[in-house]
Design an enzyme around this catalytic site. Structure first.
Site, PDB file in Angstrom:
ATOM      1  N   GLY A  19       0.831  -1.207   0.000  1.00 61.09           N
ATOM      2  CA  GLY A  19       0.000   0.000   0.000  1.00 61.09           C
ATOM      3  C   GLY A  19       0.857   1.245   0.000  1.00 61.09           C
ATOM      4  O   GLY A  19       2.073   1.160  -0.176  1.00 61.09           O
ATOM      5  N   ASN A  20       0.223   2.396   0.169  1.00 53.28           N
ATOM      6  CA  ASN A  20       0.987   3.645   0.275  1.00 53.28           C
ATOM      7  C   ASN A  20       0.316   4.575   1.278  1.00 53.28           C
ATOM      8  O   ASN A  20      -0.719   4.230   1.844  1.00 53.28           O
ATOM      9  CB  ASN A  20       1.158   4.289  -1.110  1.00 53.28           C
ATOM     10  CG  ASN A  20      -0.174   4.640  -1.738  1.00 53.28           C
ATOM     11  OD1 ASN A  20      -0.941   5.430  -1.206  1.00 53.28           O
ATOM     12  ND2 ASN A  20      -0.465   4.004  -2.867  1.00 53.28           N
ATOM     13  N   ARG A  21       0.922   5.729   1.493  1.00 48.32           N
ATOM     14  CA  ARG A  21       0.489   6.598   2.595  1.00 48.32           C
ATOM     15  C   ARG A  21      -0.633   7.574   2.240  1.00 48.32           C
ATOM     16  O   ARG A  21      -0.928   8.453   3.025  1.00 48.32           O
ATOM     17  CB  ARG A  21       1.676   7.430   3.084  1.00 48.32           C
ATOM     18  CG  ARG A  21       2.765   6.637   3.729  1.00 48.32           C
ATOM     19  CD  ARG A  21       3.851   7.600   4.189  1.00 48.32           C
ATOM     20  NE  ARG A  21       5.075   6.916   4.534  1.00 48.32           N
ATOM     21  CZ  ARG A  21       5.306   6.389   5.730  1.00 48.32           C
ATOM     22  NH1 ARG A  21       4.406   6.474   6.669  1.00 48.32           N
ATOM     23  NH2 ARG A  21       6.448   5.775   5.971  1.00 48.32           N
TER      24      ARG A  21
END
Ligand code: C5P
Length: 411
Positions: free
Chosen positions: A211-213
């Site tokens: 995932g990412n932020r």
């Protein structure tokens, strides 16, 4: 600027315990810059006092058909004529029935009959009363006449009953009102806007993902602003910790491939695409059917394949005004400009990823083929509103440039 600023809102309050929530609505509308004229039915005064509304709106509260307001014009005519919208919250079964019948035996029903302003009705009552065929028929009558009647929420009522009959929360009522006013007068009325937000999750095995932020905040704020300016909005969102906005079509997705399918479906009929989502560039080549286990102290290698470029694949859709985002850690403007061209975008919004992650404020630079405009550093929600206003201005220029000139109209 808040789209409620400067609007004249008539707020009709009826006799339901939910009237206490509308005290906050009157306060929030006033703080948003609206001029709020509260009309209370006789029964409403049993739940909340006029002095409360008067103190919060800074305006006289009207309860009586025969009292003259300060300008001397009979209240029911002047209020209705001047209003930008009439909101009835909470609307009781009794008031809904009287409105459906076209009665005008108190100031509120008379005002509604006299006005041509849009009408937002928020019913709140005992669930059995709401479900009753008489109330349902009255609601249907009002909707058929053009009133915008909200569905009450399901939950616990004041008496120990659970069912459909609760008034929506004040923030939700304001959102519905902004949407309604936007659809009447907003620069995007009649337009379809697709916004993507949040990051994608690319599964590794049944419990893990890449995932990412991305928090989704900017995309959600853009979707709300587009709605407030009158657009029919589809918000396609990866998993984020935000509540979906009111009055938009919400599509929840998880992976880049799901995002692609949702964007393609929504773009069959779109005027503007705002591709704000942080779509993963890569996904695991294989998703393990079972949870991956450690083997001794060996490391592991995850093989990745590239995801499709969701917006890049729509380069041939020159009938849609497309806006992309570039969060970069280096060579901000050069990288953004190359993405603008490679992905066939009309605009790209660049920001310094390091300077904005986890910060309340953001500096955005908007680039098209020729120029770069740096917006002032702002709180993210304000930056979203400023950005959307700029997108609308550029969209309008783009529309004008696409219009065939006189003599060029195809037969
Ligand atoms: O290439 P990069 O991910 O930095 O490009 C960012 C822009 O492209 C964003 O508007 C993003 O939503 C979009 N994008 C996309 N599909 C991908 C990756 C990014 O549409 N696979």
């Amino acid at each position: 600027m808040d789209t409620l600023a400067g609007k004249r809102i008539v707020l009709g309050v009826c006799g339901s315990i939910a009237a206490y929530k509308v005290v906050q609505v009157a306060r929030d509308l006033t703080l948003a810059g609206a001029q709020v004229d509260v009309i209370m039915t006789e029964a409403a005064e049993r739940f909340v006092g006029p002095a409360t509304f008067q103190a919060l709106t800074g305006r006289p509260v009207l309860t009586d058909m025969w009292s003259l307001p300060e300008d001397g014009v009979i209240g029911h005519v002047s209020l209705g004529m001047r209003a930008d919208a009439v909101v009835i919250a909470p609307a009781t079964a009794n008031t809904i029935a009287r409105l459906a019948a076209g009665l005008c035996d108190d100031l509120l029903t008379t005002t509604v009959l006299a006005t041509r302003a849009p009408l937002l009705i928020a019913p709140a009552m005992n669930p059995s009363m709401y479900e009753h065929p008489a109330t349902q028929a009255n609601v249907a009558t009002l909707r058929a006449r053009g009133a915008y009647v909200l569905e009450p929420e399901v939950g616990r009522m004041a008496e120990p009953v659970v069912g459909r009959g609760r008034l929506p929360e004040p923030a939700d009522l304001l959102a519905e009102l902004r949407a309604l006013l936007g659809r009447q007068h907003g620069p995007l009325r009649g337009r379809r806007v697709v916004v993507t937000a949040g990051g994608t999750r690319e599964p590794i095995d049944p419990v893990r993902y890449l995932g990412n932020r991305s928090s989704g905040q900017m995309g959600y704020a853009l979707a709300e602003r587009a709605r407030d300016l009158g657009a029919t909005v589809t918000l396609i969102s990866g998993p984020v910790a935000l509540t979906p906005p009111r009055a938009v079509t919400y599509v929840a997705v998880e992976t880049a491939l799901e995002m692609r399918a949702a964007v393609q479906a929504a773009c069959t009929q779109a005027d503007i695409l705002i591709m704000n989502a942080a779509v993963a560039d890569f996904r695991p080549a294989h998703i393990a059917a079972e949870k991956i286990k450690k083997h001794g102290d060996a490391g592991m290698t995850l093989q990745l394949v590239q995801n499709p470029d969701v917006v890049g694949e729509l380069a041939h859709r020159t009938d849609i005004f497309k806006v992309g985002f570039a969060a970069e850690t280096h060579d901000l403007l050069a990288n953004a400009r190359s993405k603008l061209q490679r992905k066939g975008l009309n605009l790209i919004v660049a920001n310094d990823a390091i300077a904005s992650i986890g910060q309340p404020e953001i500096t955005l630079t908007v680039l098209d083929g020729e120029q770069a405009v740096e917006l002032p550093r702002q709180l993210k929600a304000e930056a979203a509103a400023t950005l959307l206003d700029l997108i609308v201005a550029r969209f309008e220029q783009w529309l004008l440039a696409r219009q065939p000139r006189a003599g060029e109209i195809a037969d």
